[in-house]
Design a protein around this motif. Structure first.
Motif, PDB file in Angstrom:
ATOM      1  N   ASP A   1      -7.444  -2.499  10.929  1.00 44.14           N
ATOM      2  CA  ASP A   1      -8.025  -2.776   9.611  1.00 44.14           C
ATOM      3  C   ASP A   1      -6.974  -2.498   8.540  1.00 44.14           C
ATOM      4  OD1 ASP A   1      -9.502  -3.161   7.363  1.00 44.14           O
ATOM      5  OD2 ASP A   1     -10.987  -1.603   7.778  1.00 44.14           O
ATOM      6  N   TYR A   2      -6.237  -3.537   8.174  1.00 45.13           N
ATOM      7  CA  TYR A   2      -5.139  -3.408   7.217  1.00 45.13           C
ATOM      8  C   TYR A   2      -5.618  -3.024   5.820  1.00 45.13           C
ATOM      9  CZ  TYR A   2      -6.912  -8.094   6.342  1.00 45.13           C
ATOM     10  OH  TYR A   2      -7.734  -9.159   6.090  1.00 45.13           O
ATOM     11  N   SER A   3      -6.909  -3.231   5.511  1.00 47.43           N
ATOM     12  CA  SER A   3      -7.392  -3.031   4.142  1.00 47.43           C
ATOM     13  C   SER A   3      -7.304  -1.583   3.694  1.00 47.43           C
ATOM     14  CB  SER A   3      -8.846  -3.519   4.018  1.00 47.43           C
ATOM     15  OG  SER A   3      -9.714  -2.760   4.846  1.00 47.43           O
ATOM     16  N   LYS A   4      -7.239  -0.640   4.623  1.00 45.87           N
ATOM     17  CA  LYS A   4      -7.209   0.769   4.226  1.00 45.87           C
ATOM     18  C   LYS A   4      -5.795   1.342   4.153  1.00 45.87           C
ATOM     19  CE  LYS A   4      -8.100   2.463   8.941  1.00 45.87           C
ATOM     20  NZ  LYS A   4      -9.080   3.171   9.796  1.00 45.87           N
ATOM     21  N   PHE A   5      -4.783   0.489   4.370  1.00 48.19           N
ATOM     22  CA  PHE A   5      -3.411   0.981   4.382  1.00 48.19           C
ATOM     23  C   PHE A   5      -2.624   0.579   3.138  1.00 48.19           C
ATOM     24  CE2 PHE A   5      -4.616   1.120   8.832  1.00 48.19           C
ATOM     25  CZ  PHE A   5      -4.085   2.343   9.233  1.00 48.19           C
ATOM     26  N   GLY A   6      -3.239  -0.150   2.221  1.00 49.31           N
ATOM     27  CA  GLY A   6      -2.598  -0.470   0.961  1.00 49.31           C
ATOM     28  C   GLY A   6      -1.447  -1.446   1.044  1.00 49.31           C
ATOM     29  N   VAL A   7      -1.425  -2.299   2.057  1.00 54.04           N
ATOM     30  CA  VAL A   7      -0.340  -3.270   2.167  1.00 54.04           C
ATOM     31  C   VAL A   7      -0.506  -4.339   1.091  1.00 54.04           C
ATOM     32  CG1 VAL A   7       0.011  -2.898   4.623  1.00 54.04           C
ATOM     33  CG2 VAL A   7      -1.635  -4.609   3.884  1.00 54.04           C
ATOM     34  N   LYS A   8       0.629  -4.802   0.532  1.00 53.72           N
ATOM     35  CA  LYS A   8       0.577  -5.769  -0.559  1.00 53.72           C
ATOM     36  C   LYS A   8       0.208  -7.157  -0.064  1.00 53.72           C
ATOM     37  CE  LYS A   8       3.921  -3.332  -3.469  1.00 53.72           C
ATOM     38  NZ  LYS A   8       5.237  -3.407  -4.152  1.00 53.72           N
TER      39      LYS A   8
END
Length: 354
Positions: A147-154
């Motif tokens: 779940d990439y949404s919780k890692f702050g990726v641009k």
């Protein structure tokens, strides 16, 4: 009589003024030339739009003309579920990477792990989103959804995947660990496996054919949460469905591989232009498990009694229905049996300021 000095300054001023006018005109001409080129390209696109539907099949797409390595920073992640035909799709990716100008990178998982630690997740997402020298890129490997949404990726990665009928997937894996396939006919793992058939294993309630082994596609889509890996978890089933809808661009079916590749080429031509032709021409190899015997009706009935099979099948049918909806919205079949796009259903208008 006007002093010579004033005449000199006057002439200099006129020269500067004329030079500025010329520079302005050259700038305007350059902008007009750029606008003309854009208009010409737009006219060509409009003319192509007016072609009959049978003329706008995938093989005529020119979306990839002029594509180069590094011309965009798209990242696609294919978190492959084992024994779903993923080797075939990965083979297509590698076959097209030089032509379509993108990088293919395999995610190697140590000791056949399906998940990684929280710190590894952070490092992985940071690496794939900032590794500019290897973009655009398509990553693939046997790893659960992150779940990439919780890692702050641009820049959010694009997820794709495939699922397979859960019992067919288990049977394929059962015989693969014993007999290998047509690419690797011998397997070291054969030594510690009984050579009984899947039917015989089910009849004696063996471990290798236990329905608990069906619990794989749901946790792969559920992700890196402890509850995802508890067989029979209703929460995990619902989470997997939510992730398919919210985070995956496309999830196809092993049983409908050609349709899946057709949709991929239409939706992601930057990576998959030419994939359908490659697949149809047999240039990609569909691996087949060796000596795989079809199950008996009584074996199927016994497996179908399992709540885990019922949940995995529920998920499979959910994905199947969603994929069919996407496909039917995108394509229709012409008189030659080709999949052709239905055409655009929107346009831009009332643009202000003009």
């Amino acid at each position: 009589m006007i002093p010579p000095r004033q005449v000199t300054f006057g002439l200099l001023g006129i020269t500067v003024f004329i030079s500025l006018i010329c520079l302005h005109l050259l700038t305007e001409l350059s902008q007009l030339d750029g606008a003309r080129q854009k208009l010409e390209r737009a006219v060509v696109r409009l003319q192509e739009e007016k072609l009959p539907m049978s003329s706008r099949h995938l093989s005529s797409s020119n979306d990839q003309e002029g594509a180069e390595f590094g011309d965009d920073d798209s990242v696609v992640i294919y978190n492959r579920v084992p024994k779903t035909g993923s080797t075939t799709l990965a083979g297509i990716m590698y076959s097209l990477c030089n032509t379509n100008k993108y990088f293919v990178i395999h995610i190697g998982m140590f000791h056949s792990a399906k998940t990684i630690s929280l710190s590894d997740q952070m490092r992985f997402l940071h690496n794939i989103t900032t590794w500019q020298e290897k973009k655009p890129a398509l990553y693939h490997g046997h790893i659960a959804f992150i779940d990439y949404s919780k890692f702050g990726v641009k820049r959010k990665p694009i997820f794709i995947n495939m699922v397979r009928d859960p019992l067919a997937r288990l049977i394929s894996f059962y015989y693969f660990t014993r007999n290998g396939d047509d690419i690797r006919p011998s397997r070291e793992r054969q030594k510690d496996r009984t050579m009984e058939t899947f039917d015989e294993c089910v009849e004696r309630d063996g471990d290798d054919c236990d329905p608990v082994n069906l619990w794989l596609q749901i946790p792969y889509f559920c992700g890196h949460i402890a509850e995802c890996w508890i067989p029979g978890s209703e929460w995990a089933l619902n989470k997997a469905k939510q992730n398919v809808l919210r985070h995956y661009l496309l999830v196809g079916l092993t049983e409908e591989m050609e349709d899946f590749i057709t949709v991929l080429e239409a939706v992601l031509p930057r990576f998959f232009k030419g994939a359908l032709t490659l697949y149809k021409n047999g240039n990609s190899h569909l691996r087949k498990t060796a000596q795989k015997l079809p199950p008996k009706p009584e074996t199927i009935s016994k497996i179908h009694e399992s709540p885990i099979w019922q949940m995995e099948n529920d998920f499979y049918e959910f994905v199947r229905d969603h994929f069919h909806y996407i496909k039917d919205q995108l394509f229709e079949t012409d008189e030659f049996g080709r999949s052709v796009e239905r055409g655009h259903r929107f346009q831009y208008e009332k643009i202000r300021p003009s």
